[in-house]
Structures are given as C-alpha cells and as structure tokens.
Design an enzyme around this catalytic site. Structure first.
Site, short mmCIF file in Angstrom:
data_model
loop_
_atom_site.label_atom_id
_atom_site.label_comp_id
_atom_site.label_asym_id
_atom_site.label_seq_id
_atom_site.Cartn_x
_atom_site.Cartn_y
_atom_site.Cartn_z
N GLY A 190 48.67 82.76 78.00
CA GLY A 190 47.52 82.24 77.25
C GLY A 190 47.49 80.73 77.30
O GLY A 190 48.52 80.10 77.59
N HIS A 191 46.34 80.15 77.00
CA HIS A 191 46.18 78.70 77.11
C HIS A 191 47.08 77.95 76.13
O HIS A 191 47.63 78.56 75.21
CB HIS A 191 44.70 78.33 76.89
CG HIS A 191 44.20 78.64 75.50
ND1 HIS A 191 44.41 77.81 74.44
CD2 HIS A 191 43.52 79.71 75.01
CE1 HIS A 191 43.87 78.34 73.35
NE2 HIS A 191 43.33 79.50 73.67
N LYS A 220 51.31 81.44 71.33
CA LYS A 220 52.44 82.15 71.93
C LYS A 220 53.77 81.80 71.27
O LYS A 220 54.53 82.69 70.88
CB LYS A 220 52.52 81.82 73.44
CG LYS A 220 51.24 82.12 74.20
CD LYS A 220 51.37 81.79 75.68
CE LYS A 220 51.66 80.33 75.98
NZ LYS A 220 50.58 79.39 75.57
N GLY A 242 48.27 76.18 73.01
CA GLY A 242 47.80 76.28 71.64
C GLY A 242 47.23 77.64 71.28
O GLY A 242 46.63 77.81 70.23
N GLU A 297 58.93 79.94 77.80
CA GLU A 297 58.86 79.01 78.95
C GLU A 297 60.24 78.50 79.33
O GLU A 297 60.46 77.31 79.52
CB GLU A 297 57.92 77.85 78.63
CG GLU A 297 56.51 78.34 78.42
CD GLU A 297 55.52 77.20 78.27
OE1 GLU A 297 55.64 76.23 79.01
OE2 GLU A 297 54.64 77.32 77.42
N1 LIG Z 1 54.77 73.04 63.52
C1 LIG Z 1 53.45 73.14 63.51
N2 LIG Z 1 52.71 72.70 62.47
C2 LIG Z 1 51.37 72.81 62.45
N3 LIG Z 1 50.63 73.37 63.44
C3 LIG Z 1 51.30 73.84 64.51
C4 LIG Z 1 52.73 73.76 64.61
N4 LIG Z 1 53.11 74.31 65.77
C5 LIG Z 1 51.98 74.71 66.39
N5 LIG Z 1 50.89 74.44 65.64
C6 LIG Z 1 49.48 74.77 65.97
O1 LIG Z 1 49.35 76.17 66.08
C7 LIG Z 1 48.56 76.55 67.20
C8 LIG Z 1 49.38 77.50 68.09
O2 LIG Z 1 50.51 76.79 68.59
P1 LIG Z 1 51.62 77.48 69.51
O3 LIG Z 1 52.74 76.51 69.59
O4 LIG Z 1 51.91 78.83 68.98
O5 LIG Z 1 50.84 77.58 70.88
P2 LIG Z 1 51.36 78.04 72.32
O6 LIG Z 1 50.51 79.18 72.75
O7 LIG Z 1 52.82 78.24 72.29
O8 LIG Z 1 50.96 76.77 73.19
P3 LIG Z 1 51.71 76.06 74.43
O9 LIG Z 1 51.34 76.82 75.66
O10 LIG Z 1 51.09 74.70 74.46
O11 LIG Z 1 53.17 76.03 74.14
C9 LIG Z 1 48.16 75.25 67.89
O12 LIG Z 1 46.84 74.93 67.57
C10 LIG Z 1 49.10 74.21 67.33
O13 LIG Z 1 48.48 72.94 67.20
MG LIG Z 2 54.45 77.25 73.21
#
Ligand SMILES: Nc1ncnc2c1ncn2[C@@H]1O[C@H](COP(=O)(O)OP(=O)(O)OP(=O)(O)O)[C@@H](O)[C@H]1O
Ligand SMILES: [Mg+2]
Ligand SMILES: Nc1ncnc2c1ncn2[C@@H]1O[C@H](COP(=O)(O)OP(=O)(O)OP(=O)(O)O)[C@@H](O)[C@H]1O
Ligand SMILES: [Mg+2]
Lengths: 282, 289
Positions: free
Chosen positions: A43-44, A49, A46, A169
């Site tokens: 998934g993209h 995941k 944010g 990752e």
């Molecule tokens: N510690 C945090 N505090 C507040 N918001 C957060 C925090 N960690 C992530 N987010 C927000 O939650 C949403 C999901 O984040 P997440 O880290 O789960 O994404 P991801 O799918 O792992 O992305 P990526 O591929 O960039 O690692 C995002 O909009 C992010 O800005």
């Molecule tokens: Mg991530």
C-alpha cells in the site's frame, strides 16, 4: 483448512484521538491469517501498514475492534507471552536495538524468554551466521552500515524461533543479493517449521512470492487475494500508488510497440515463453 | 562545483580499540553538473564516502576538493559552512536529519539558518511539500509522528529547500511507495537537467543507477574498484558478481530473451523502454526477411 493464527476484527486506530477531523490510521480493518501462510501487506506511504504491524504485536491497542492472536484477544496480560512467539523487524532497525553489541542485542529477547544460557549462545551464533554478520559480533549495532543494521535486526527476530515473523520493510536497505539471501532464509525456515510470515513491502517482486496479498489504501483494507488476483487489477493499482511486476510492465511496453502477446504474465519465464511461441518459433 | 577525492582513507574511532577502517585510498572525480551513481554491497563504504562530500567526515588520510575548498586530514577549515550550504545530503535514515517541532518548521530550518526570510522559507516549504506528495495535514505534525515514507519525503524537502548546487542522495527511495519512487527520482533528474545540479546517488537499485546516471562507481570492501558509464559497468556480469552485485533486472531479462532467440541485440538495454524498442525493431526485421 489451516488454523487461524492472527485475526483482526473491525479494527480502528487513530493516533490523535482528540482531533476528530483526522482520518484513522487504520480504519475498520478485518482479516484472518492462517498458520504457515506467507502474507504480504502492500500500500502507499501512510496507508496504515506499520500501524497494522504495531497493532499485531501489541505496541498499540485498537480503539475499536479486536486483535486475536493464537486464538486469544491480545491484551496487556498475554502481551509478553504473545511477543515471545513473534519475531518482528521494524522499518527503522535503530528503533529496536537494545544491546551494546551485536551479540548482546540478538541475545536480549532470548534472555527475556528464559532460554537456558547454552542454548542461547548457540542460537545467537547461528542466527548471526545466517545473516552473514559473524565478523561483527562485538560491534555496536548503531555503528553499522544501513544494510548491516537490517541484517542484525533480522538475526534478532529469527533467533527467537518464533511462530510468526513480522517484517516491516526489513530488506529495504539490502543489496540485491542480500535481499535474495533473506528471502531464502525465510523460505528455508518455512520448510523446516510451520512459520507464518507477514511481510510489509514496497517491493512488488517480493509480494509476488507471497501466498496472499493484503492491499491497504488510506487506512482501509482495499483488497485481499492471491498475487495473481491482485496484480490482474492492472492500472487500478498504479492509480493507487503501486506498480506492477516487472514482467507485466515489460508486456505493456511491448504491446505499445505493436508486439502481440497471448496473455498477461507475472513472471519473466512466462513472458519469454510467450515471445518464443508467438514470434520466434515459427 | 567539481568534487575530487584524492587517495582518501577513513577509519572510524581512530586510535581507539574500536578503530574500524572503512575506506582505503579512494579516488573519485565528480565533475560539476554530472550525475554520479555509487553502487556496492552492504558495508562497502558508500555512506562513508558520501559523508565526506560535505565534510561531515574528514579523511584520515588523503584529501577532498569541494569546489575551491580543500579538506584534509587534521586540518581546521573555516569554509565548511559554505560547503554545507552548497552540498545538500539526504541521509540513508531520514530520522537522522529530522529534528524540529513540526514538519513545516523542519523544512524551513535550513534556508532560514542561511539567511532566507521566514516568509520566503515558508512558501518554499509549502511548495516543496506539495511537490513531494506530502498530504497537507502533516505540515503541522511532528516529523517523528509520520510514516516511514512520509519522513523520507520531509527529509528530501528539507534538503531541496536549501537550493543546493550539489545534491547527495543516500538510498533516497528506500521506504518510498512505487509511485513516490518514480516521481521523486524523476524530480531529481529534472533538477539535475534544468538547474545543472551535480547529483551523487548511492543506491542498491541497479535499475536506477542504469537509468539515471552518467557514470557509475563501484565500491567493494572500502575501495573504489571500478568506474565507468552504465554501459561499461553492466556489460560484464562476471565482474559484477565478484563485487557481489547484479545486473539490472531488464538486462537480466534481455539475456534470457537473447538466449531464447539464439541471437543478440545490438546494445545492452538499460531501461525497459529501450528493450521493448529494440525487440520490436528486431521482430520487424525478422518479418521482412
Ligand atoms: N507516531 C505517530 N503519531 C501520529 N501519527 C502517525 C504516527 N505514525 C504514523 N502516523 C500516521 O498514521 C498514518 C499511517 O501511518 P503508517 O506508518 O501506518 O503508514 P505506512 O503504511 O506504514 O506508510 P509507509 O509506507 O510510509 O511506511 C499516516 O498518515 C501517518 O502520518
Ligand atoms: Mg511503514
Ligand atoms: N559509526 C561507525 N562506527 C564504526 N564503524 C562504522 C560506522 N559506520 C559504518 N561503519 C563501518 O564501516 C563500513 C562501511 O560502512 P558504510 O556505512 O559506509 O557502508 P555502506 O556501503 O553505506 O553500506 P549499506 O549499503 O549497508 O548502507 C562498514 O563495515 C560499517 O560497519
Ligand atoms: Mg549506507
């Protein structure tokens, strides 16, 4: 049918509860993963995941819904017992190092789990050897190169001999051979044990190896299916920030050049065969 | 701005029991306006080389010329501030360069530190965050409360906001989603072409090195063992394997196709587009004979 190992039911998580206008990081997500499966989560940026990963290993608890692991709802009481059977590699390995040396770091979780000393020493050595880091046993984990850090984090996770391996990752900074090595370690572990693998990845070639793919989009579960089912969605995936496997991209370019192909191919071998039968073997 | 490494050696924690030699006698010429990729297996010394390019690390032996500033072992140098303004580095781990309270302030910090008025720094920051595909709602968040890929985008925006003359990128696409990867690599390339930005890219993606770089250097066990054009670097698979590297995926595929046809294409195709073109040309020829 295999038995359930992880199950999320209508799970919602928001980091900032007070701000009502912010979309939940994970929004009403349900899925079940079965013992021995290899599931890729894509998934993209944010899309939620890593938040899912934190919910699955109890670093976070959902505001709504439940996370069930080994058939029990994850809570403060069974958290440690659960974690002792789950090896996790974080997106940034610096966030998970606790030991002053590579071997201490890999030993840490084993010590916590009360593994007898001699067995521990052996497991630590073996796992460090598996990831080719034996010459760095006494180095400080924070003072390693990016890829070396990832290798050490992986060693720590497999030393646990977990039932579930959760990789966020985990190979993003490895060279192509290093990536291949890690995949073959995982493959081998799966042959030897009934290991369940959950791997979060942007590498679609790696996702192609999984039994199933869970695709996230803006916090929601967008699709679940076999790699074929997911990638046959084609352009739709590209529009959501993903890409298609190499063979599919090349097929597209070939068609743009007026070269006809009989079918859609995920693997290079299939594509080469198609080129052979439809164009050269005449 | 030309950059030249002359017989650079580097040891971490020199003169301590933990001394670790990471570079041995590295020579590398990066002419102004060029796009140089550096590839090499894990631990081969790429990030160590990069940190010399803006004098974050100083060689323990040898010297580096950055524009007209010479950086040598054990020599104080007053011009480093100027160097750091002109050479922007995106680190391998974005967390290592984020620090401010909010994303917006973080991106504005660099330019303001070098005298750009707040208003201008702010509008640059907003424009860049858009260009890097950051959702608007993250601008007021702490840069540490972001997803991995979002942090990466903030770190890149912060470096671009400085309008550097030299852009140094250490695995800039690790953690980016496939679309972000492509868009951001294309953005770097556009800046390289339109503004003549000297670009140094460390990458594990043989595909990116093949597609974007003018020249590629291979690091192996702390030494720079090979340097040449992408064509030269990727024409010899055996040699790459010796350095624990591989061919780009499309060159590997080209070889499979060539084996199947029992016939070689006239050149090594460094991109999928080129490969499709060459195959189409070949098939057309076959049909005509
Ligand atoms: N510690 C945090 N505090 C507040 N918001 C957060 C925090 N960690 C992530 N987010 C927000 O939650 C949403 C999901 O984040 P997440 O880290 O789960 O994404 P991801 O799918 O792992 O992305 P990526 O591929 O960039 O690692 C995002 O909009 C992010 O800005
Ligand atoms: Mg991530
Ligand atoms: N802070 C440090 N202290 C001591 N040794 C270090 C430090 N940073 C790196 N090293 C060592 O120096 C060598 C070169 O590391 P470097 O980070 O330059 O590798 P790299 O080519 O960037 O690798 P990767 O692709 O894994 O990021 C490695 O063996 C590493 O263990
Ligand atoms: Mg590095």
């Amino acid at each position: 049918m295999k038995s359930e190992i992880i199950s999320l039911q209508e799970v919602t998580f928001t980091y900032t509860e007070e701000e009502k206008n912010i979309r939940p990081a994970v929004d009403n997500v349900s899925f079940t993963i079965y013992e021995g499966e290899w599931v890729a989560i894509v998934g993209h940026n944010g899309s939620g995941k890593s938040t899912l990963a934190r919910l699955m290993n109890g670093l976070l608890f959902p505001q709504k819904g439940t996370v069930r692991i080994f058939g029990e709802t994850l809570n403060e009481q069974n958290l440690w017992e659960t974690r002792s059977q789950m090896g996790m590699v974080f997106q940034n390995p610096d966030n998970q190092f606790v030991g002053a040396t590579v071997q201490d770091d890999v030993a840490f979780a084993l010590e916590n789990n009360g593994i007898p000393f001699e067995e521990m020493v052996e497991r630590v050595q073996q796992s460090i050897e598996k990831v080719n880091m034996s010459s760095f046993m006494n180095s400080e984990p924070h003072h390693l190169s990016g890829g070396q850090k990832q290798r050490v984090a992986i060693a720590g996770a497999i030393a646990l001999q977990p039932r579930i391996l959760l990789l966020d990752e985990a190979t993003s900074m490895l060279d192509p051979q290093g990536r291949e090595e890690v995949l073959s370690i995982v493959r081998k572990l799966r042959e030897e044990t009934d290991l369940t693998v959950i791997s979060i990845t942007h590498d679609l070639e790696e996702a192609l190896l999984a039994d199933r793919i869970i695709m996230m989009n803006q916090g929601e579960k967008y699709a679940v299916g076999s790699p074929e089912e997911i990638f046959l969605r084609g352009q739709e995936l590209v529009d959501l920030g993903l890409d298609l496997p190499f063979a599919m991209n090349v097929s597209r370019l070939l068609r743009d050049q007026g070269i006809e192909l009989v079918a859609e191919h995920m693997s290079e071998e299939e594509l080469v065969n198609d080129l052979w039968t439809s164009h050269f073997n005449k | 701005m030309d950059i030249t490494l002359q017989q650079v050696s580097y040891a971490y924690a020199k003169n301590t029991p933990f001394e670790k030699r990471a570079l041995f006698d590295v020579n590398l010429d990066i002419p102004s306006g060029s796009y140089q990729a550096i590839i090499g297996h894990t631990g081969s010394g790429k990030s160590t080389v990069l940190q010399h390019l803006n004098a974050l690390l100083k060689p323990t032996e040898g010297s580096i010329k950055i524009g007209d500033v010479l950086v040598k072992a054990d020599q104080k140098n007053k011009h480093l501030r100027k160097v750091r303004q002109k050479v922007g580095i995106v680190f391998q781990f974005p967390e290592h360069q984020l620090f401010d309270e909010t994303v917006l302030k973080d991106i504005m910090f660099g330019p303001m530190n070098f005298g750009v008025p707040a208003e201008e720094a702010k509008s640059r920051a907003i424009e860049l965050s858009r260009l890097l595909g950051l959702p608007e709602e993250v601008l007021e968040k702490s840069p540490f409360d972001l997803s991995g890929g979002q942090m990466r985008r903030v770190a890149i925006a912060g470096v671009l906001a400085m309008n550097p003359e030299v852009l140094v990128l250490d695995e800039p696409t690790a953690g980016l989603d496939p679309r972000g990867r492509k868009e951001i690599m294309d953005l770097f390339y556009r800046l390289h072409q339109e503004k003549g930005l000297t670009t140094v890219l460390v990458t594990h993606s043989m595909e990116d090195a093949a597609r974007y770089a003018d020249r590629i250097a291979i690091m192996h066990d702390g030494k720079c063992v090979l340097e040449g054009t992408p064509q030269e670097i990727f024409e010899n698979e055996e040699r790459l394997l010796d350095y624990r590297l591989e061919l780009p995926q499309c060159v590997k595929f080209q070889k499979k196709v060539e084996q199947m046809m029992g016939k070689k294409l006239p050149t090594i195709c460094l991109t999928e587009e080129k490969l499709a073109e060459e195959l189409a040309r070949l098939m057309k020829e076959e049909r005509e004979v």
